[in-house]
Design a protein around this motif. Structure first.
Motif, short mmCIF file in Angstrom:
data_model
loop_
_atom_site.label_atom_id
_atom_site.label_comp_id
_atom_site.label_asym_id
_atom_site.label_seq_id
_atom_site.Cartn_x
_atom_site.Cartn_y
_atom_site.Cartn_z
N GLU A 53 0.90 -1.33 0.03
CA GLU A 53 0.09 0.00 -0.05
C GLU A 53 0.93 1.44 0.11
OE1 GLU A 53 -3.24 0.38 -0.11
OE2 GLU A 53 -3.75 -1.79 -0.25
N SER A 54 1.49 1.52 -1.06
CA SER A 54 2.35 2.48 -1.15
C SER A 54 2.10 3.64 -1.90
CB SER A 54 3.84 2.08 -1.98
OG SER A 54 4.63 3.05 -1.98
N THR A 55 2.28 5.07 -1.73
CA THR A 55 1.99 6.03 -2.35
C THR A 55 2.96 6.42 -3.37
OG1 THR A 55 0.68 7.26 -0.71
CG2 THR A 55 1.69 8.59 -2.64
N LEU A 56 2.66 6.30 -4.93
CA LEU A 56 3.46 6.30 -5.93
C LEU A 56 3.89 7.87 -6.41
CD1 LEU A 56 5.01 4.59 -7.83
CD2 LEU A 56 2.93 4.40 -9.41
N ILE A 57 2.94 8.69 -6.14
CA ILE A 57 2.71 10.12 -6.59
C ILE A 57 1.56 10.85 -6.09
CG2 ILE A 57 1.74 9.88 -8.79
CD1 ILE A 57 3.75 11.90 -10.01
N ARG A 58 1.81 12.17 -5.63
CA ARG A 58 0.64 12.99 -5.23
C ARG A 58 0.57 14.03 -6.10
NH1 ARG A 58 3.53 11.92 -0.18
NH2 ARG A 58 1.91 10.87 1.29
N GLY A 63 -0.87 17.84 -2.33
CA GLY A 63 -0.87 16.59 -2.55
C GLY A 63 -2.12 15.73 -1.85
N ARG A 64 -3.06 16.34 -2.00
CA ARG A 64 -4.29 15.73 -1.44
C ARG A 64 -4.82 14.30 -2.13
NH1 ARG A 64 -8.33 20.23 0.97
NH2 ARG A 64 -6.86 21.59 1.76
N ASN A 65 -4.61 14.45 -3.54
CA ASN A 65 -4.94 13.45 -4.31
C ASN A 65 -3.62 12.32 -4.46
OD1 ASN A 65 -7.72 14.17 -4.78
ND2 ASN A 65 -6.86 15.56 -6.39
N SER A 66 -3.74 11.24 -4.43
CA SER A 66 -2.65 10.34 -4.77
C SER A 66 -2.91 9.13 -5.49
CB SER A 66 -1.93 10.16 -3.21
OG SER A 66 -2.94 9.15 -2.68
N PHE A 67 -1.73 8.88 -6.12
CA PHE A 67 -1.87 7.45 -7.00
C PHE A 67 -1.35 6.48 -6.32
CE2 PHE A 67 -1.13 4.57 -10.36
CZ PHE A 67 -2.01 5.18 -11.28
N LEU A 86 9.10 10.77 -2.37
CA LEU A 86 8.42 9.93 -3.29
C LEU A 86 9.03 9.96 -4.77
CD1 LEU A 86 4.65 10.77 -2.78
CD2 LEU A 86 6.07 8.66 -1.86
N GLU A 87 9.36 11.27 -5.15
CA GLU A 87 10.58 11.33 -6.46
C GLU A 87 11.52 10.45 -6.61
OE1 GLU A 87 12.62 14.41 -9.36
OE2 GLU A 87 11.10 15.18 -7.76
N ASP A 88 12.38 10.51 -5.31
CA ASP A 88 13.36 9.70 -5.29
C ASP A 88 13.08 8.12 -5.13
OD1 ASP A 88 15.21 11.70 -5.72
OD2 ASP A 88 15.56 12.07 -3.37
N GLN A 89 12.14 7.91 -4.35
CA GLN A 89 11.75 6.48 -4.04
C GLN A 89 11.32 5.78 -5.76
OE1 GLN A 89 8.26 5.71 -1.53
NE2 GLN A 89 9.17 6.91 0.04
N ARG A 90 10.89 6.72 -6.34
CA ARG A 90 10.34 5.92 -7.53
C ARG A 90 11.59 5.82 -8.56
NH1 ARG A 90 6.47 10.16 -7.64
NH2 ARG A 90 7.80 11.69 -8.82
N GLU A 91 12.64 6.26 -8.30
CA GLU A 91 13.91 5.90 -8.86
C GLU A 91 14.67 4.50 -8.45
OE1 GLU A 91 15.93 7.53 -11.21
OE2 GLU A 91 14.80 9.49 -11.22
N ALA A 109 -9.00 -1.53 -14.86
CA ALA A 109 -7.74 -1.19 -13.96
C ALA A 109 -6.38 -1.57 -14.62
CB ALA A 109 -7.89 -2.49 -12.93
N LYS A 110 -6.35 -2.11 -15.50
CA LYS A 110 -5.15 -2.20 -16.32
C LYS A 110 -4.82 -0.94 -16.89
CE LYS A 110 -5.38 -7.03 -17.81
NZ LYS A 110 -5.70 -7.99 -18.75
N GLU A 111 -5.89 -0.27 -17.81
CA GLU A 111 -5.72 0.95 -18.57
C GLU A 111 -5.68 2.23 -17.57
OE1 GLU A 111 -5.22 1.49 -21.89
OE2 GLU A 111 -5.22 -0.63 -21.71
N THR A 112 -6.47 2.11 -16.33
CA THR A 112 -6.47 3.56 -15.68
C THR A 112 -5.35 3.34 -14.24
OG1 THR A 112 -8.22 2.64 -14.22
CG2 THR A 112 -8.79 4.04 -16.20
N GLN A 113 -4.85 2.00 -14.22
CA GLN A 113 -4.15 2.00 -12.79
C GLN A 113 -2.53 1.46 -13.24
OE1 GLN A 113 -7.30 0.00 -10.54
NE2 GLN A 113 -6.60 1.26 -9.03
N VAL A 114 -2.69 0.12 -13.94
CA VAL A 114 -1.39 -0.36 -14.11
C VAL A 114 -0.35 0.28 -15.06
CG1 VAL A 114 -0.14 -2.52 -14.73
CG2 VAL A 114 -2.36 -2.70 -13.51
#
Length: 195
Positions: A53-58, A63-67, A86-91, A109-114
């Motif tokens: 359950e990790s936040t990928l980007i806000r 940053g109220r909305n997050s992916f 978060l930016e450095d985590q994505r690296e 789910a594949k088109e809008t999330q993955v």
């Protein structure tokens, strides 16, 4: 009435969540997540590099909305990644996974999330996983010239830790020389029933 025990996660330990949903008819999404985690562990990914359950980007104001993503595997220990932005985590992300309890909204789910989640990752060797009760698929990027394309493939093509994706056509000689017949049978199954 059959028992509905609580789940044990190889990363987080004993959970309070039951194996099946309240109606007792379907496996819970958490059970599917554990199945995916076990598959990744079997492929050699180290437990200390998983984050659930990790936040990928806000997005948005403050940053109220997050992916978010259900499972992340880093190339460093997760507790070290937690100290990074978060930016450095994505690296450092090698794998992201989206888990669903059932297959009814798989295409959406594949088109809008993955696919969008994979697009946020700067490492072109990173892969995404979609996992539900029917489908287990990987997504990876292929670069052609100045463009990249997201390719969907069976989960059997998920590389072992430290390896890259290599997708080759299954040939008769592979049956004679492969030390892992179970892997060969999975690839045959994927060729016969791709979805």
């Amino acid at each position: 009435m059959a028992a509905n025990p609580t789940l044990y996660c190889p990363i987080r330990g004993q959970l309070k969540i039951k194996v099946k949903t309240k109606d007792g008819l379907k496996f819970s999404e958490e059970k599917r997540r554990i199945d995916c985690i076990r598959h990744l562990l079997d492929k050699g990914y180290h437990p200390s590099r998983f984050k659930i359950e990790s936040t990928l980007i806000r997005f948005g104001h403050g940053g109220r909305n997050s992916f978010r993503t259900d499972v992340v595997v880093f190339d460093i220990a997760a507790n070290i990644a937690d100290m990074l932005s978060l930016e450095d985590q994505r690296e450092h992300i090698l794998i992201i996974a989206e888990i669903k309890r059932d297959n009814k909204d798989a295409a959406k789910a594949k088109e809008t999330q993955v696919k969008p989640a994979l697009g946020f990752l700067p490492n072109l060797r990173a892969v995404a996983i979609y996992w539900d009760d029917i489908e287990q698929r990987i997504f990876y990027r292929k670069v052609k010239g100045v463009r990249q394309q997201i390719v969907e493939a069976p989960i059997t093509y998920l590389p072992r830790h430290g390896e890259g994706i290599t997708i080759t056509k299954l040939r008769y000689n592979d049956l004679e020389t492969s030390p892992d017949l179970l892997e060969i049978f999975k690839k045959i199954e994927d060729e016969i029933h791709p979805f």
